[in-house]
Design an enzyme around this catalytic site. Sequence first.
Site, mmCIF file in Angstrom:
data_model
loop_
_atom_site.group_PDB
_atom_site.id
_atom_site.type_symbol
_atom_site.label_atom_id
_atom_site.label_comp_id
_atom_site.label_asym_id
_atom_site.label_seq_id
_atom_site.Cartn_x
_atom_site.Cartn_y
_atom_site.Cartn_z
ATOM 1 N N HIS A 180 -11.409 -3.086 2.471
ATOM 2 C CA HIS A 180 -11.220 -2.581 4.262
ATOM 3 C C HIS A 180 -11.816 -1.554 4.795
ATOM 4 C CE1 HIS A 180 -7.806 -0.480 2.114
ATOM 5 N NE2 HIS A 180 -8.234 0.218 3.813
ATOM 6 N N ASP A 181 -12.652 -0.944 3.787
ATOM 7 C CA ASP A 181 -13.751 -0.046 4.362
ATOM 8 C C ASP A 181 -15.054 -0.005 3.641
ATOM 9 O OD1 ASP A 181 -10.852 1.805 4.353
ATOM 10 O OD2 ASP A 181 -10.866 2.523 1.949
ATOM 11 N N ASP A 198 0.714 -1.158 -0.355
ATOM 12 C CA ASP A 198 0.196 0.317 0.050
ATOM 13 C C ASP A 198 0.690 1.007 -0.017
ATOM 14 O OD1 ASP A 198 -2.372 1.698 0.482
ATOM 15 O OD2 ASP A 198 -3.361 -0.374 1.624
ATOM 16 N N ASP A 236 -3.284 4.764 -2.073
ATOM 17 C CA ASP A 236 -4.244 4.782 -1.762
ATOM 18 C C ASP A 236 -5.202 6.336 -2.114
ATOM 19 O OD1 ASP A 236 -5.454 4.272 0.615
ATOM 20 O OD2 ASP A 236 -4.427 6.795 1.184
ATOM 21 N N GLU A 273 -5.718 4.123 -6.062
ATOM 22 C CA GLU A 273 -7.707 4.254 -5.713
ATOM 23 C C GLU A 273 -8.617 5.404 -6.001
ATOM 24 O OE1 GLU A 273 -10.025 4.485 -1.088
ATOM 25 O OE2 GLU A 273 -7.852 5.032 -1.676
HETATM 26 C C1 NOJ Z 1 -8.486 4.970 1.779
HETATM 27 C C2 NOJ Z 1 -8.026 4.127 2.668
HETATM 28 O O1 NOJ Z 1 -8.680 2.676 1.840
HETATM 29 C C3 NOJ Z 1 -8.817 4.320 3.809
HETATM 30 O O2 NOJ Z 1 -8.610 3.181 4.850
HETATM 31 C C4 NOJ Z 1 -8.306 5.543 4.561
HETATM 32 O O3 NOJ Z 1 -8.698 5.780 6.190
HETATM 33 C C5 NOJ Z 1 -8.231 7.367 3.456
HETATM 34 N N1 NOJ Z 1 -7.817 6.683 2.341
HETATM 35 C C6 NOJ Z 1 -6.850 7.176 4.205
HETATM 36 O O4 NOJ Z 1 -6.007 6.977 3.939
#
Ligand code: NOJ
Length: 568
Positions: A336-337, A98, A206, A264
């Site tokens: 994970h989100d 990541d 990210d 992302e």
């Molecule tokens: C996206 C990540 O997937 C998330 O978990 C994170 O809180 C935010 N970016 C900030 O890094």
Amino acid sequence: MTETWWKKAVVYQIYPRSFADSDGDGMGDLRGIIDHLDHLAELGVDVLWLSPIYPSPQDDNGYDISDYQNIEPLFGSLEIFDELLTGVHQRGMKLIMDLVVNHSSDEHEWFLESRAAKDSPKRDWYWWRAARDGMAPGTPGAEPTNWGSVFGGPAWEFDEKTGEYYLHLFSRKQPDLNWENPEVRQAVYTMMRWWLDRGVDGFRMDVINMISKVVPLPDGRLSAGSAYADGSAGFVGGPRLHEYLQEMYREVFEGREGLLTVGEMPGVTVDEAKLHTDPDRHEIDMVFQFDHVWADRGPDPWLLQKLQLTNLKAILGRWQAGLAEVGWNSLYWNNHDQPRIVSRYGDDSPEHRVASAKMLGTVLHLHRGTPYVYQGEELGMTNYPFGGIADFRDIEALGQYKQALELEGRTPEEVLTVLRARGRDNARTPMQWDTTAQAGFSTGTPWLAVNPNYPQINAADQRQDPDSVFHYYRQLIALRHREPVIAEGDFTMLLPNDERLYAFTRRLGDTELLVIGNFTGESVQAEIEDAASWSGAELLLTNLPGASSSALTLAPWQAVIYKRSYPH
Ligand code: NOJ
């Protein structure tokens, strides 16, 4: 190896805190991953993506990095990391890291130097700004812009010492790096080369579409009922994003082979994604778009919206068509989100959980693009039965709850209803390995409670059971490796107006597939145009082998994949 090896690859995401704890401190670690590599090799995935494992105060579970070139002691050490990487490579898999460089931790040395004084040589590595004209620094409303942070509160933190504010789109412990400064960019590229030289196979980047900001930073649009403005027009897909990604490619990736890069990009459009993933433009291999996981989100963030299947199909169909000729899609239901997909777009009741988890897997994996499996998805893991706010650990849930109650007049129950269904902690409960205490995740007390359904849903049982979600995912992954039409074929959406069935065909040369998923708990007949012509086709895979799918009548939550030669 060609540079498009990832078209037939499947990626598996590990959230290290919640994967496997080898030393009993309640927190997953690298040794825990090493201990379970055979589970992943058996599943058949090609690439592992690790959520951040770098030193971090863990304000946002490691997405706040204080040293980009080391390993968080809670997780292990560089030596153990090298051992893990060797174990991954020995099993014929790859490993991507990541990359979190929109922001660092406020405890990173760069930020400590930056905040030390206005004339610090690193002052300009972050976004420092004076108070709004005519307002007293540090008073409410004096922030340089009206932007809200993703985790609640303003996107600016006032720093007493120098009397200025710094920008943080996420937590106040995640100050945004200033990519306008070429020294910042070079420092990031140097760090990335260091990891590639160590043997890693690429990066998941990210919120990479937020690194370029509109200068000067503009105020955002304030909507009724919210305490802060949506500033995204000032930082999503900013004016220099393509330039930065192309520079990164030249500085880091050019001349290296066998890598995977995925960015992302919340809020990215199809047209932008096409530019980012056009191989001739040398940016990145694929993006994570969000439209299909925002399909159950309405204008009011604290009101649950039921998924309209026609809307989901319109969205994914648009992405399939948009990147059909140029560029490439990534495919995901979970990370994970996101809440667990079987609880979200499927049915996690004992009666339908297994079938609906497999149906969702079928529909996703048969699209054109690279599928991502999030840990536990291959078991059909579900959302957690959260009670009150005290059950949550996620900084986003806690921050948004506070803002909604204190500044926006919402009631606890209103907010909790949405957090229970959509909160990120649903994905973060420990991986369910077996039926022993704490699901075999840890011999200690896990940092986040284990889902009480682990006696029914766990990896050990599913590996023994040929009808499990695990073995079905194994088949889906093997099918992609075996059938070129799945990786390379074109995509045609069928039945766009049907609220119950998700249907499409794929074709490559003389091979054609028909895929149908029933998104309901009822039997449904698929009224596709040339239904009869599929009667002699081979049933390649179905999640309910006992159920008849003759005349294309699908049982509750059934999925079918038919194959025939083309023209038939
Ligand atoms: C996206 C990540 O997937 C998330 O978990 C994170 O809180 C935010 N970016 C900030 O890094």
